[in-house]
Design a protein around this motif. Sequence first.
Motif, mmCIF file in Angstrom:
data_model
loop_
_atom_site.group_PDB
_atom_site.id
_atom_site.type_symbol
_atom_site.label_atom_id
_atom_site.label_comp_id
_atom_site.label_asym_id
_atom_site.label_seq_id
_atom_site.Cartn_x
_atom_site.Cartn_y
_atom_site.Cartn_z
ATOM 1 N N GLN A 75 0.855 -1.187 0.000
ATOM 2 C CA GLN A 75 0.000 0.000 0.000
ATOM 3 C C GLN A 75 0.888 1.232 0.000
ATOM 4 N N LEU A 76 0.511 2.192 -0.805
ATOM 5 C CA LEU A 76 1.272 3.431 -0.892
ATOM 6 C C LEU A 76 1.307 4.131 0.463
ATOM 7 N N VAL A 77 2.464 4.627 0.844
ATOM 8 C CA VAL A 77 2.529 5.467 2.046
ATOM 9 C C VAL A 77 3.249 6.764 1.708
ATOM 10 N N SER A 78 2.645 7.856 2.109
ATOM 11 C CA SER A 78 3.234 9.166 1.887
ATOM 12 C C SER A 78 2.783 10.069 3.021
ATOM 13 N N LEU A 79 3.653 10.989 3.380
ATOM 14 C CA LEU A 79 3.272 11.904 4.460
ATOM 15 C C LEU A 79 1.991 12.659 4.114
ATOM 16 N N TYR A 80 1.742 12.865 2.834
ATOM 17 C CA TYR A 80 0.527 13.591 2.445
ATOM 18 C C TYR A 80 -0.737 12.875 2.909
ATOM 19 N N GLN A 81 -0.644 11.553 3.029
ATOM 20 C CA GLN A 81 -1.840 10.814 3.446
ATOM 21 C C GLN A 81 -2.197 11.060 4.895
ATOM 22 N N ARG A 82 -1.272 11.618 5.653
ATOM 23 C CA ARG A 82 -1.603 11.826 7.063
ATOM 24 C C ARG A 82 -2.429 13.084 7.291
ATOM 25 N N TYR A 83 -2.511 13.922 6.259
ATOM 26 C CA TYR A 83 -3.302 15.129 6.452
ATOM 27 C C TYR A 83 -4.767 14.765 6.427
ATOM 28 N N SER A 84 -5.468 15.259 7.414
ATOM 29 C CA SER A 84 -6.828 14.761 7.590
ATOM 30 C C SER A 84 -7.844 15.627 6.862
ATOM 31 N N ALA A 85 -7.399 16.670 6.201
ATOM 32 C CA ALA A 85 -8.334 17.523 5.478
ATOM 33 C C ALA A 85 -9.074 16.688 4.447
ATOM 34 N N PRO A 86 -10.264 17.139 4.063
ATOM 35 C CA PRO A 86 -10.977 16.397 3.023
ATOM 36 C C PRO A 86 -10.086 16.216 1.790
ATOM 37 N N GLU A 87 -10.242 15.092 1.163
ATOM 38 C CA GLU A 87 -9.413 14.774 0.012
ATOM 39 C C GLU A 87 -9.539 15.852 -1.054
ATOM 40 N N GLY A 88 -8.466 16.157 -1.740
ATOM 41 C CA GLY A 88 -8.608 17.165 -2.778
ATOM 42 C C GLY A 88 -7.273 17.597 -3.307
ATOM 43 N N PHE A 89 -7.317 18.693 -4.031
ATOM 44 C CA PHE A 89 -6.134 19.184 -4.697
ATOM 45 C C PHE A 89 -5.745 20.522 -4.091
ATOM 46 N N GLY A 90 -4.506 20.916 -4.340
ATOM 47 C CA GLY A 90 -4.143 22.296 -4.114
ATOM 48 C C GLY A 90 -3.593 22.591 -2.747
ATOM 49 N N GLY A 91 -2.649 23.533 -2.695
ATOM 50 C CA GLY A 91 -2.090 23.938 -1.421
ATOM 51 C C GLY A 91 -0.998 22.998 -0.965
ATOM 52 N N LEU A 92 -0.481 23.273 0.212
ATOM 53 C CA LEU A 92 0.714 22.572 0.663
ATOM 54 C C LEU A 92 0.406 21.228 1.306
ATOM 55 N N ARG A 93 -0.536 21.224 2.225
ATOM 56 C CA ARG A 93 -0.709 20.027 3.052
ATOM 57 C C ARG A 93 -2.102 19.453 2.852
ATOM 58 N N LYS A 94 -2.284 18.824 1.706
ATOM 59 C CA LYS A 94 -3.564 18.206 1.360
ATOM 60 C C LYS A 94 -3.331 16.725 1.097
ATOM 61 N N PRO A 95 -4.326 15.915 1.360
ATOM 62 C CA PRO A 95 -4.179 14.488 1.050
ATOM 63 C C PRO A 95 -4.108 14.249 -0.457
ATOM 64 N N LEU A 96 -3.568 13.106 -0.808
ATOM 65 C CA LEU A 96 -3.450 12.755 -2.228
ATOM 66 C C LEU A 96 -4.749 12.141 -2.727
ATOM 67 N N PRO A 97 -5.007 12.246 -4.025
ATOM 68 C CA PRO A 97 -6.113 11.461 -4.573
ATOM 69 C C PRO A 97 -5.775 9.973 -4.540
ATOM 70 N N GLU A 98 -6.763 9.157 -4.743
ATOM 71 C CA GLU A 98 -6.573 7.711 -4.773
ATOM 72 C C GLU A 98 -5.497 7.304 -5.774
ATOM 73 N N ALA A 99 -4.721 6.291 -5.414
ATOM 74 C CA ALA A 99 -3.694 5.788 -6.324
ATOM 75 C C ALA A 99 -3.949 4.321 -6.619
ATOM 76 N N ARG A 100 -3.397 3.848 -7.722
ATOM 77 C CA ARG A 100 -3.381 2.405 -7.964
ATOM 78 C C ARG A 100 -2.317 1.794 -7.064
ATOM 79 N N ASP A 101 -2.687 0.956 -6.148
ATOM 80 C CA ASP A 101 -1.703 0.223 -5.355
ATOM 81 C C ASP A 101 -2.326 -1.105 -4.966
ATOM 82 N N GLY A 102 -1.768 -1.775 -3.979
ATOM 83 C CA GLY A 102 -2.322 -3.061 -3.581
ATOM 84 C C GLY A 102 -1.790 -4.230 -4.397
ATOM 85 N N PHE A 103 -0.621 -4.046 -5.007
ATOM 86 C CA PHE A 103 0.023 -5.162 -5.709
ATOM 87 C C PHE A 103 0.985 -5.852 -4.741
ATOM 88 N N SER A 104 1.322 -7.109 -5.025
ATOM 89 C CA SER A 104 2.242 -7.811 -4.133
ATOM 90 C C SER A 104 3.676 -7.433 -4.497
#
Lengths: 475, 380
Positions: free
Chosen positions: B24-53
């Motif tokens: 599973q993808l891990v990035s510091l951006y995922q720890r931001y609890s703001a609603p998902e979205g774009f723009g600005g410094l500390r926003k979560p990332l949109p969904e990514a393709r992950d979950g491969f072995s």
Amino acid sequence: MRKRIFALVVALSALISSTCVFSATQSKVITVREGASIQAAVKLANPGDTIEVYPGLYKETVYIDKNDITIRGVVVAGEWPVMDGEDTLNDGILVAGHGVTVDRFFIRRFKGNGIMTQGANNYKIINNIVEGDSVYGIFPQFSNNGLVADNVIWNVHDAAIYLGMCENADVVRNDTFGSVMGIEIENSKNILVENNTAHDNSSGIQVTLLQGLPVKTASNTIVRRNFISNNNVPNFAPRGSAAAGTPAGTGIVIFAADDTVVEGNIITGNDSAAIVMVDHDSSPNVRDPEMDPTPDNAKIYDNVYWNNGTKPLGAAKDVLEQAGLKEGFEVMLVTKSKGSCIANPSSVRVFGADQFTACPDGATSAGITTMQLSEPIAENLEQTEYNGRFAYKAICAGCHIYEGRMVGPPMRVIQALYMDRPEAMAQWIANPTHKRDDYPEMPPQNYLSEEDRLAIANYILNDLGKSRQLRQSRE
Amino acid sequence: MTLAFTLSDRCPPSFMIDENGKCQLVSLYQRYSAPEGFGGLRKPLPEARDGFSPQEIDLGRYLFFDPLLGGDKKTSCAHCHHPDYGYADGRGTAMGFGGSGVGAKRRDGAELERGAPTLWNVAFLRRLFWDWRATSLEEQAQGPLFAAAEMGNTPAQLEADINANGTYRRLFTQAYGLAHDEKIGTALIIQALVAFEASLVSLNSRYDHYAHGDHNALSEQEQIGHNIFRSFVTRCSQCHTPPLFTNVELAVIGAPEPPGKNFDLGADPIFPDMKLRGAFKVPTLRNISRTAPYMHSGSLERLQDVVEFYNDKRGHAAPEEQNLIIHWHITNPNLRKEEETALIAFLNSLEDETAAPVVPNAVPSGLGVVSVEADAGLKN
């Protein structure tokens, strides 16, 4: 996929007692007087601090990328702190930190925006005066939970106040005039626009769903008890800009946005119409396949209309002429709309009346008094020891592996070096000194909080490589 | 050199293994609890393709670098998405089937109409190609594999080659638990390729350190450049929106074609919508310092040229007879020289290749792996 990970974080945080330490440092007030730089004060400020700016002329762009900063003008005997971009500086105040308040500045002649927030939650923009020549006067973007109140804005080439892709905000008691638009709410959700004036613009208040933007819906804006008058200035937006297509002479425009409430406004003297509802086909921009192009579920409750639609201009005039009509209307629905209603339909002159039902008697939005959230949006998810592993994988694993050389030395070696000394490691990685001739310098990791760095160090010293050792000892 | 190919049981950097053995993808951006979205410094990332072995990601790495996938047995994915060129190809327009070498020195291959985009952070894109004609990485991969001018293979040939290779059979069995006689199909080959592509994550640049709160991670000049980038005078960040540095949309900006090349209609024929004439995907700017030349057909050599393009009159390079509807965020910014320089300095701060995968020394087919020193580009 990350949803699943965080379900785990929450589960673990219930087991692990919080080790969060609150910093004991007092918040401070930093004073700026004429001749000094406001930005220099921002650089000195820490979350919780207030910057007080005294009257004088300040020619700079101020940017605030830190959280919980208040920047406040001190007005002395009617003299304001003036930020002047002299039509050469780009933006007045740029905010990307959460929980920032911008209070009581006179901002003029910036090329970009007067005050802009980007991705900044829990913002307050209050008591400011913004005189063009900017694109937008006050522009929160991608920002949730905010307040834009008691500002005066004029001579702006697009909207005096513009909310773009925002959620949960109150835009109240502002005075907007002499601009292409007074107030525009774009691709946003849960916004209250109340007790503002929008006069002598090209268009008063707009609620829009603009194509080609990453946020694909616009819904639930309440436009209530505003004074919207004489918005008949010829559109002076630059050619090719988004605002250039805005029809002049309009009080309120609902452009493809859904669930808009229009209630209790005084709408007078707008030459084309008091309220216009249009869809994406009315604009020169591309259709967006991921958007619903029509404005649905509008609720036009009681408003006071007077002297609107007397001299229809531009697009409104074209529509009327095509229909063989000369007289203008108070409300014009120039599109298909599902589920829209209008109160007391017989009292209002409506173009496209057959598409409205009568709103239920006594229906009102009065129950909603604010769209701001009751609690500020928290910046970070719960911190737990689990974050040590998380942050290690997210950052350190790019340069370190347990065994073997990558950009940095093997973690097995580092474990031995820092055995039982997680604090020392947490300290070193914030400000690494160059140690090994055969390795490059490690970049400082001081963007991580102290707790994060300690959590990573603990993870490295206590957990990293353990499953591997266990496996090897079994083999 | 040892040829004992094995598959890693550990997730690549930027990934964390979950209870099901998937990365599973891990990035510091995922720890931001703001609603998902774009723009600005500390926003979560949109969904990514992950979950491969870990195993299928590593298998994908071998496939990606293996010329066995090319109909000519010379062209691998990496010939056009090369680690030395930020997983783009270092060329204006790409060169495929039958070619030799990489980058500007690549020669003797079939000519393509467009340049190869970077593969960094493709995991976040919901539409692919410059004109958005593919809606998934799986659909996308069919393009290069089976286009005559690119790798020029056929599904039948591809499957025959992979199934005939004992090493691949062993590795696919390890990654996917194949039954004894089970044939490896094209879909499975593509799945492994996708798993690998989706592991190319770049979110730890100096810019990111700044975004997460190290206020000295960018120099004074880069901070000025950052302010220009996010200003409404240039509006770069309106399309190249952080943290991905793309809003994952199409836009008409009127970039030029290189001399002698015909106008490219972009997304217009795909959707089809006249208003999308000349529209291209907004590319990410991550690792932009590594992927010159720029734009869909490489008409702009250096970042300086790109910035001058945006700073010139809007629409200046668009052929008049095409009547392009240039995006409203393209403006006339009138930047001063030193502002242009600061903007470029900022773009350079977006470099981060710390999660770059290890280029295999050898691949199961035994065919030569594309050279990884650009200067020795003529070798394979």
